[in-house]
Every structure is written in structure tokens, then in C-alpha cells.
Enzyme design. Structure first.
Site, mmCIF file in Angstrom:
data_model
loop_
_atom_site.group_PDB
_atom_site.id
_atom_site.type_symbol
_atom_site.label_atom_id
_atom_site.label_comp_id
_atom_site.label_asym_id
_atom_site.label_seq_id
_atom_site.Cartn_x
_atom_site.Cartn_y
_atom_site.Cartn_z
ATOM 1 N N TRP A 14 -7.443 41.320 -9.953
ATOM 2 C CA TRP A 14 -6.737 40.063 -9.731
ATOM 3 C C TRP A 14 -5.505 39.985 -10.621
ATOM 4 C CZ3 TRP A 14 -5.607 36.617 -13.570
ATOM 5 C CH2 TRP A 14 -6.377 36.668 -14.738
ATOM 6 N N TYR B 51 -15.510 32.822 -16.135
ATOM 7 C CA TYR B 51 -15.288 33.294 -17.489
ATOM 8 C C TYR B 51 -16.033 32.392 -18.460
ATOM 9 C CZ TYR B 51 -11.624 36.448 -15.915
ATOM 10 O OH TYR B 51 -10.935 37.458 -15.304
ATOM 11 N N ASN C 199 -13.449 43.750 -9.954
ATOM 12 C CA ASN C 199 -12.426 43.096 -9.136
ATOM 13 C C ASN C 199 -11.031 43.275 -9.720
ATOM 14 O OD1 ASN C 199 -14.313 41.886 -7.242
ATOM 15 N ND2 ASN C 199 -14.913 40.547 -8.931
ATOM 16 N N ASP D 112 -18.038 49.642 -21.859
ATOM 17 C CA ASP D 112 -17.163 48.597 -21.335
ATOM 18 C C ASP D 112 -15.811 48.609 -22.038
ATOM 19 O OD1 ASP D 112 -15.989 46.342 -20.324
ATOM 20 O OD2 ASP D 112 -17.588 44.971 -20.891
ATOM 21 N N SER E 292 -16.149 45.293 -15.134
ATOM 22 C CA SER E 292 -16.059 44.442 -13.949
ATOM 23 C C SER E 292 -15.501 45.281 -12.807
ATOM 24 C CB SER E 292 -15.176 43.212 -14.214
ATOM 25 O OG SER E 292 -13.818 43.584 -14.390
ATOM 26 N N THR F 215 -14.329 45.101 -23.219
ATOM 27 C CA THR F 215 -14.838 44.396 -24.398
ATOM 28 C C THR F 215 -14.366 45.160 -25.619
ATOM 29 O OG1 THR F 215 -16.789 43.512 -23.280
ATOM 30 C CG2 THR F 215 -16.901 43.686 -25.665
ATOM 31 N N ASP G 95 -10.661 47.722 -16.849
ATOM 32 C CA ASP G 95 -11.933 47.198 -17.333
ATOM 33 C C ASP G 95 -13.114 47.844 -16.620
ATOM 34 O OD1 ASP G 95 -13.952 45.619 -18.399
ATOM 35 O OD2 ASP G 95 -13.570 43.964 -17.002
#
Length: 388
Positions: A98, A134, A96, A277, A94, A280, A91
Site C-alpha cells: 500500500w 495498526y 500487502n 521480520d 506482512s 520490526t 516487510d
């Protein structure tokens, strides 16, 4: 045999590049519809895809709800020693990393791979928690360090989030496990290095560049590739057009103009910004232009979709973005989806403007399936070329 020969040729021509195959999964929208929970979900969750583009608050990060129920692309990584495998969304919207963990007992974690810190000899706890916001709720993570492997790239002592609580809707219905953010450190959890930073600093990339190719006819087995460390000229045609990054937070560039058919809209006459992005899926339009856009293409809203008559697709206008003086057209065959005889325009609106107040667009995977995209970390620029 033909495909095997082609693959071998590509590997020889692109020595030094690291390829991460992408898969295209069933959309969360489709999975939730099959389970009979989609209608109720849409009634109670009005989602703004632009909500992810906020700067961090204390111990809070705004994250994407990846592709908001639509189709998406994900690839495989591993974390820990011995490696534990996960499917993640790569992505660029963003920063991060996780994945679900064994600490999570929510329904959303029950049908996904979960990282077990006790099973990794290289794991160490940071002793901090973080909230990822989110559109449908908050996701809580504990922070830790471990070895992250992406194909033959090995990044040591990488900070990442181990989920503790995840919203059931829609994550229970997703085919991917977690998210690997590839934007700038400015939107990462403060005080820690992103995976892309560590790849560069630990000398794991041939060049500080990565690029994306999304297949126009994706399948679960092959939906495209992430190219780490460079560019694969086999995957695009013509020259790359470069656009400078406006601010080193997201991969945000300027739009010169947006046209519908032969008509310039003048919507960007005072300047527009666009975030490139990969997290998306749809093409996202500033809310103040959506009604005019739908009228221009002949679409009407129906149960969360912007529908058109399938027989009219060939007569619909081409959409054209002008970036750094170069036109990037999207024909209706690209921005209209036909789902078993039900046709809809692949757009949604966002209510968030740029920090400067300029209208904000999101160039998601609908645009990026048409154009090979290159993210140059050294020169802070994004490049586009027509995909093969």
C-alpha cells in the site's frame, strides 16, 4: 574510486540478481520527540508488536506499525505509467502493498508521496475497500491494479492499496511512504496475488529467492540491500544455516534454545517459535520472560526504554539463539544502543503467542543486521549467515 571498483566487481559476480538499495531513516521516535509529541503519544498508545500476527478477518488485515517508532530501513519502488515513485518498507512480516494516494487528505499524507490514479494510463480500480489494522489505529485503503516497478523488475496488473485515511500519529513523522509486504499469501488481502507471487509467476526472478543485508553502520544514503532473485555471497561469511518454515503464513521458524551468557534459559524447552521480520526493528521477547531477561542483563525501564549504564556494556552477556542446532550469538555491542551517551537494550515484549501456543519471538532488524537472511520461497525455508 575504491568503492566504485568494488561495486563493479560485485555486479559482475552477481549477474542476474536485482538489488534494491536500502536507506536508514530518522526514527519516528526521534522525530516525534523533536516535535514535542512523543511523551503524550506513549501515554495513550500501548503497542504490542505481535498484534500484526493475526489471520485476516473479513475485509480486515492486521499490519505492522513498522518498527514501532525506532529506526527502520526502506527502499524505492514505482507504481503506474508513467512511474510514480515511493519509499516503502520491505516487510517480511506482512503481505500487502500500500502507498498513500490523492484520495487521502489526512495530515499523515500531506508530507508523503501520493499515488494519483488519474495520472496513470495503466491503473484500473477494483471497487473494493479494505482496513489495515495498526497498533495506533486503522488505515483504510481502496484497492486497484497497476504496474509496479522495482529496479528492472516490472510486475503488471498488481493489486495494491491506495490509502484513504491514515492515522496522523505516527505516520506523519515517518520517512517512508508505504509498506511492501513479502510474507505468504495467507495474510494478504484474500482473493488477490501478492507482489512476490506475481514476481515469480510473471518470471521476473532468476530464482524464487530474496535476501536481506543490513549494514551495521547504516546511513540515509546506504543502509543495506534487498537482493531479489538470489543470494550475494559477497555480503556474508561462512555457510548458510537453513531452518524450515513451520507454517506458510509468516516466515516463522523454530527456536531450539535461548541463552544469556553461559546460561541456558530453558525458556524454549517446550518449543519456541520466531518470526523473521524485516518490518520490526527490535528484538521482541515473549512478555513472560521480559522481567527475567532485564534482570539478567542489568537493565531497568525508564520512559519506554530499557536503560543500562553505558560503561557496563563491555561486561554485559552475549545473547545466543540456537536455530536448527546452530548457535547465533548477539554480543552486547549489537543489542545495546548508545544514543549520545544514553544506552538502552534494543528489546520489547509481545503478548501474542503462536497459534500453537508456543512462545513467540520476533527476530527483527537488530538480529538481521548481524546475520544475512535468505527467504527461499520454493523450499519454504529461511537461511542465516554472518554478515560481512
Amino acid at each position: 574510486m575504491k568503492w566504485l571498483i568494488l561495486a563493479l566487481v560485485c555486479l559482475q559476480l552477481s549477474e542476474g540478481l536485482v538489488r534494491v538499495p536500502l536507506r536508514k531513516g530518522k526514527s519516528m521516535r526521534q522525530a516525534m520527540k523533536e516535535k514535542g509529541v512523543l511523551e503524550d503519544f506513549l501515554k495513550h498508545h500501548k503497542y504490542d508488536p505481535g498484534r500484526k500476527y493475526h489471520l485476516n478477518e473479513l475485509n480486515v488485515a492486521h499490519e505492522p506499525m513498522t518498527n514501532y517508532l525506532n529506526s527502520f530501513y526502506f527502499g524505492e519502488i514505482s507504481i503506474g505509467t508513467p512511474p510514480q515513485t515511493f519509499l516503502v518498507v520491505f516487510d517480511t512480516g506482512s503481505s500487502n502493498l500500500w502507498v498513500p494516494s490523492t484520495y487521502c487528505q489526512d495530515k499523515a499524507c500531506t508530507n508523503h508521496a501520493k499515488f494519483n490514479p488519474n495520472a496513470s494510463s495503466t491503473y484500473s480500480s477494483i471497487g473494493e475497500s479494505y482496513t489495515l489494522c495498526y497498533g495506533v489505529g486503522d488505515l483504510y485503503v481502496l484497492l486497484g491494479y497497476d504496474t509496479v516497478t522495482v529496479q528492472n523488475i516490472i510486475v503488471r496488473n498488481q493489486e495494491f492499496g491506495l490509502s484513504v485515511d491514515e492515522p496522523t500519529d505516527p505516520f506523519y513523522y515517518s520517512n517512508y511512504d508505504g509498506v511492501l509486504g513479502m510474507a505468504y499469501p495467507g495474510v494478504a488481502i484474500p482473493g488477490f496475488k501478492t507482489l512476490m507471487q506475481n514476481m515469480v509467476q510473471q518470471d521476473q526472478l532468476s530464482e524464487p529467492i530474496f535476501s536481506f543485508y543490513f549494514s551495521r553502520n547504516p546511513t540515509y544514503q546506504y543502509g543495506g540491500e534487498v537482493i531479489l532473485g538470489g543470494i550475494d555471497s559477497q555480503l556474508f561469511t561462512g555457510q548458510i544455516t537453513w531452518a524450515p518454515v513451520i507454517e506458510e503464513v509468516y516466515w516463522k521458524i523454530a527456536l531450539d534454545e535461548f541463552s544469556i551468557g553461559k546460561n541456558n534459559t530453558s525458556w524454549c524447552s517446550q518449543g519456541c517459535h520466531a518470526i523473521v521480520d524485516t518490518g520490526t526493528f527490535l528484538l521482541t521477547i515473549p512478555y513472560q520472560y521480559l522481567e527475567d531477561f532485564l534482570n539478567a542483563v542489568g537493565a531497568q525501564e525508564s520512559y519506554g526504554y530499557y536503560v543500562v549504564d553505558c560503561s557496563s556494556i563491555q561486561n554485559m552477556p552475549t545473547l545466543t539463539f540456537v536455530i536448527n542446532g546452530v548457535k547465533f550469538p548477539l554480543p552486547p555491542s549489537v543489542y545495546v544502543f548508545n544514543d549520545n551517551g544514553s544506552c538502552s537494550v534494543a528489546v520489547e515484549e509481545t503478548y501474542v503467542a503462536s497459534e500453537s501456543g508456543h512462545p513467540l519471538w520476533i527476530l527483527g532488524d537488530v538480529f538481521l543486521r548481524q546475520y544475512y537472511s535468505v527467504f527461499d520461497m520454493a523450499n519454504n525455508r529461511v537461511g542465516f549467515a554472518l554478515s560481512n
